[in-house]
Design a protein around this motif. Structure first.
Motif, PDB file in Angstrom:
ATOM      1  N   VAL A   1       0.846  -1.187   0.000  1.00 30.78           N
ATOM      2  CA  VAL A   1       0.000   0.000   0.000  1.00 30.78           C
ATOM      3  C   VAL A   1       0.883   1.239   0.000  1.00 30.78           C
ATOM      4  CG1 VAL A   1      -1.683   1.302   1.361  1.00 30.78           C
ATOM      5  CG2 VAL A   1      -1.868  -1.194   1.201  1.00 30.78           C
ATOM      6  N   GLU A   2       0.503   2.201  -0.824  1.00 34.99           N
ATOM      7  CA  GLU A   2       1.202   3.478  -0.840  1.00 34.99           C
ATOM      8  C   GLU A   2       0.189   4.611  -0.925  1.00 34.99           C
ATOM      9  OE1 GLU A   2       5.067   3.786  -2.869  1.00 34.99           O
ATOM     10  OE2 GLU A   2       4.525   1.914  -3.884  1.00 34.99           O
ATOM     11  N   SER A   3       0.657   5.804  -0.674  1.00 31.11           N
ATOM     12  CA  SER A   3      -0.137   7.020  -0.823  1.00 31.11           C
ATOM     13  C   SER A   3       0.405   7.777  -2.026  1.00 31.11           C
ATOM     14  CB  SER A   3      -0.031   7.868   0.448  1.00 31.11           C
ATOM     15  OG  SER A   3      -0.674   9.108   0.277  1.00 31.11           O
ATOM     16  N   TYR A   4      -0.459   8.081  -2.983  1.00 30.60           N
ATOM     17  CA  TYR A   4      -0.026   8.743  -4.218  1.00 30.60           C
ATOM     18  C   TYR A   4      -0.593  10.155  -4.311  1.00 30.60           C
ATOM     19  CZ  TYR A   4       2.126   4.960  -7.027  1.00 30.60           C
ATOM     20  OH  TYR A   4       2.961   4.002  -7.545  1.00 30.60           O
ATOM     21  N   ASP A   5       0.203  11.034  -4.867  1.00 28.51           N
ATOM     22  CA  ASP A   5      -0.320  12.343  -5.242  1.00 28.51           C
ATOM     23  C   ASP A   5      -0.965  12.220  -6.628  1.00 28.51           C
ATOM     24  OD1 ASP A   5       1.636  12.463  -7.237  1.00 28.51           O
ATOM     25  OD2 ASP A   5       2.824  14.022  -6.239  1.00 28.51           O
ATOM     26  N   PRO A   6      -1.615  13.273  -7.132  1.00 26.37           N
ATOM     27  CA  PRO A   6      -2.311  13.155  -8.429  1.00 26.37           C
ATOM     28  C   PRO A   6      -1.424  12.751  -9.588  1.00 26.37           C
ATOM     29  CG  PRO A   6      -3.070  15.113  -7.256  1.00 26.37           C
ATOM     30  CD  PRO A   6      -1.910  14.566  -6.469  1.00 26.37           C
ATOM     31  N   GLU A   7      -0.117  12.983  -9.479  1.00 26.72           N
ATOM     32  CA  GLU A   7       0.798  12.611 -10.554  1.00 26.72           C
ATOM     33  C   GLU A   7       1.355  11.207 -10.381  1.00 26.72           C
ATOM     34  OE1 GLU A   7       0.967  15.917  -9.209  1.00 26.72           O
ATOM     35  OE2 GLU A   7      -0.350  16.251 -10.940  1.00 26.72           O
ATOM     36  N   GLY A   8       0.918  10.493  -9.347  1.00 24.57           N
ATOM     37  CA  GLY A   8       1.383   9.133  -9.134  1.00 24.57           C
ATOM     38  C   GLY A   8       2.711   9.042  -8.423  1.00 24.57           C
TER      39      GLY A   8
END
Length: 626
Positions: free
Chosen positions: A427-434
């Motif tokens: 699991v990771e947390s992504y910003d809108p640019e991935g």
């Protein structure tokens, strides 16, 4: 006030030493008790980790000689050539040990040993065969959380047939929207149920459902002669071993458009995932008594009955969580000697607000919370009243029938913080640019496949609906639709949904299902439904309506709308408030702006929440500012 991150509980050396996950680490030849190292190995080396789960638990079946995993998301394939059967693995417990305790609102109590459960499964299996059910056929259930639901499921699975269930508080249209997609051969139902001290007659609803499912060869009513006939003859308890990804059940989750998504999980993925999750994260095994408050319409029912895979006693409770008073579930846990008690976060908050101080829970080691984020105050209350009990806050979903993030006996519990990312879940947390984020809120994504990810959606032959549901935003990466912050030490905080799917009491439903009911009223021209739930709060369900010319939002209309939503969807989905507005915000292409309105209601400025240049009617947004 409890501060987020405040340390509330730490595992003692004895807890660590006796934990199932510690024994697993020793079996692997790992002497250290470093969870992060074990987690990192589980996600970096899935070709080693998942076979280790199979071998450690001595899964019944043939592992085959194919690759552990081949391909990438969304087309990853697991254990090619392996065969097994969920029911065979679930029913291998000691025949003399209690497998099931069933309780209800009236005080009724039934038990079944593993041997008695197997006998009942064999009888219902023989009955399904007489109705022509074979491998690959679908059996649909409209049942409460009773032994009959569990028995019928295991009988279905033993044949290699495919199970799907809804709770009887769902209305006919909501049920048909689900079951019509899978063309079931047999419907097993009840003609009534009891909830919150009231009896509900569902005989007409069942008749309506059956009439709208032309694929049915038989309808069986539990408690009526048809159920007695189904289980009337003993038969052999045999198990059809099927490929690893052969469909086990169909569960339903909804986006914002179209019918509910019919999510198919396979025998193998669920067996391995639930063995891992229940044994290592909930720390449950043979001799434990496992209760999770749920209905058959929520994936936590599927998770609860997975307790049989690890040899536990599962407690099935049929009734309301707060009838006749708020503490009823705690009392039930005390009476049954429950060792692990799971519930929705709102029940823990309700217990806190009621000032409860549960007693008699001498055997209780763990409490699980899911369905929505639990606030730090809920963590603090539980630690105050049950200081020696580990609270595990979990977050996952119907889509994978498990938790992505949760607790583990090796790690401390901190207020408002989920302890870890679960084994096998990258699991990771992504910003809108991935780009991955640490210490900042982003989209919850899973960047490597898990065995319990759907094997497919029903009636989605080219996989396009599956692809669109999870992989449209970040190609090759599963976007789950939750906001998450991953802390530097691996802890996680979930901030609720990042999309417009409604999550009420753990049951997700698409907004399209609302609109089909609401906009059938001639007086309603347009509508928008918003769930304001976020961190620590289930939130309010708000229905905005635009009236047809000459119509008014009268008290009679409000009552009619609520009655229709209660009857056709469920009591969970009755709005807290129905509000008249002059227009519903839409894009230039006509799509309702659900997510931007939700952001506005939660405090985001209008100019940041919505691109007004892409709107057909930006002037209406001001009517949604709180």
């Amino acid at each position: 006030m409890v501060e987020e991150g405040a340390l509330l509980w730490e595992p003692s050396p004895e807890v660590v030493r006796n934990a199932n996950i510690t024994r697993f680490a020793a079996w692997l030849g790992r002497s250290e008790h470093d969870y992060d190292t074990l987690w990192r190995w589980s996600v970096d080396s899935p070709e080693e980790f998942w076979p280790a789960i199979w071998d450690y638990f001595a899964v019944v079946g043939d592992r085959g000689d194919g690759p552990v995993v081949s391909g990438t998301m969304p087309d990853a394939k697991w254990f090619t050539g392996a065969t097994l059967n969920y029911a065979e693995n679930a029913l291998r417990g000691d025949p003399g040990r209690v497998a099931v305790v069933a309780r209800d609102e009236t005080g009724g109590r039934r038990t079944l040993t593993y041997g008695e459960l197997a006998e009942e499964v064999a009888r219902v299996r023989a009955g399904l065969v007489r109705h022509g059910v074979t491998r690959g056929d679908r059996v649909a259930a409209y049942l409460p959380n009773t032994p009959e639901a569990l028995i019928a499921f295991l009988a279905t699975a033993s044949l290699g047939a495919i199970w799907s269930s809804c709770s009887p508080d769902f209305g006919a249209s909501s049920v048909v929207d689900r079951f019509v997609q899978i063309t079931p051969k047999v419907l097993i139902a009840v003609d009534g149920y009891r909830y919150n001290g009231r009896d509900f007659d569902r005989s007409q609803v069942v008749a309506d459902i059956a009439a709208r499912l032309p694929s049915l060869a038989a309808t069986v009513i539990v408690g009526e002669p048809s159920w007695a006939a189904l289980r009337s003859e003993p038969g052999p308890l045999e198990f059809e071993r099927v490929p690893f990804d052969h469909p086990l059940w169909v569960v339903y989750s909804s986006g914002t458009t179209g019918l509910p998504k019919p999510i198919v999980h396979g025998h193998g993925g669920i067996v391995l995932e639930h063995l891992k999750a229940l044994s290592f994260h909930q720390d449950i095994g043979a001799g434990d008594v496992f209760l999770w408050y749920t209905t058959t319409g929520w994936m936590m029912w599927n998770f609860l009955i997975g307790g049989l895979l690890v040899g536990a006693t599962v407690v099935l409770y049929d009734g309301a969580a707060t009838h006749p008073e708020t503490g009823v579930l705690w009392e039930l846990a005390a009476e049954e000697g429950v060792t692990y008690f799971g519930t929705g976060a709102p029940y823990i908050v309700a217990s806190m607000r009621a000032g409860l101080a549960p007693t008699g829970l001498d055997r209780l080691r763990g409490v699980g919370s899911t369905g929505s984020p639990l606030p730090p105050e809920g963590f603090g209350w539980l630690h105050e009243v049950l200081p020696d009990v580990q609270l595990g806050s979990f977050s996952g979903g119907t889509d994978v029938c498990t938790g992505f993030v949760g607790g583990v006996p090796l790690l401390p519990v901190r207020a408002g913080v989920i302890s870890c990312r679960c084994l096998g879940a990258l699991v990771e947390s992504y910003d809108p640019e991935g780009r991955p984020l640490v210490g900042e809120v982003g989209e919850l994504v899973v960047t490597r496949p898990m065995p319990s990810m759907p094997v497919m959606f029903w009636n989605d032959p080219d996989g396009s609906r599956y692809q669109e549901s999870y992989f449209a935003e970040y190609p090759g990466v599963w976007r789950h639709g939750d906001w998450i912050k991953i802390l530097p030490d691996g802890g996680c905080v979930i901030y609720g949904r990042s999309d417009s799917t409604l999550n009420r009491g753990g049951v997700r439903m698409g907004t399209s299902e609302f609109y089909r009911v609401v906009e059938r009223f001639p007086a309603i021209e347009d509508s928008l439904v918003i769930d304001t739930g976020r961190l620590g709060q289930e939130g309010r369900l708000l229905l905005y309506v635009t009236m047809a010319e000459g119509e008014k939002l009268t008290g009679e209309l409000v009552a009619g709308l609520k009655a229709a939503l209660r009857g056709e969807l469920s009591p969970r989905h009755v709005p807290n408030e129905i509000i008249e507005v002059p227009g519903i915000p839409r894009t230039l292409s006509g799509k309702k702006l659900e997510v931007p309105v939700r952001k506005i209601l939660l405090g985001t400025p209008v100019e940041q929440a919505a691109n007004t240049g892409a709107m057909a009617n930006p002037e209406v947004l001001k009517h949604f500012v709180p």
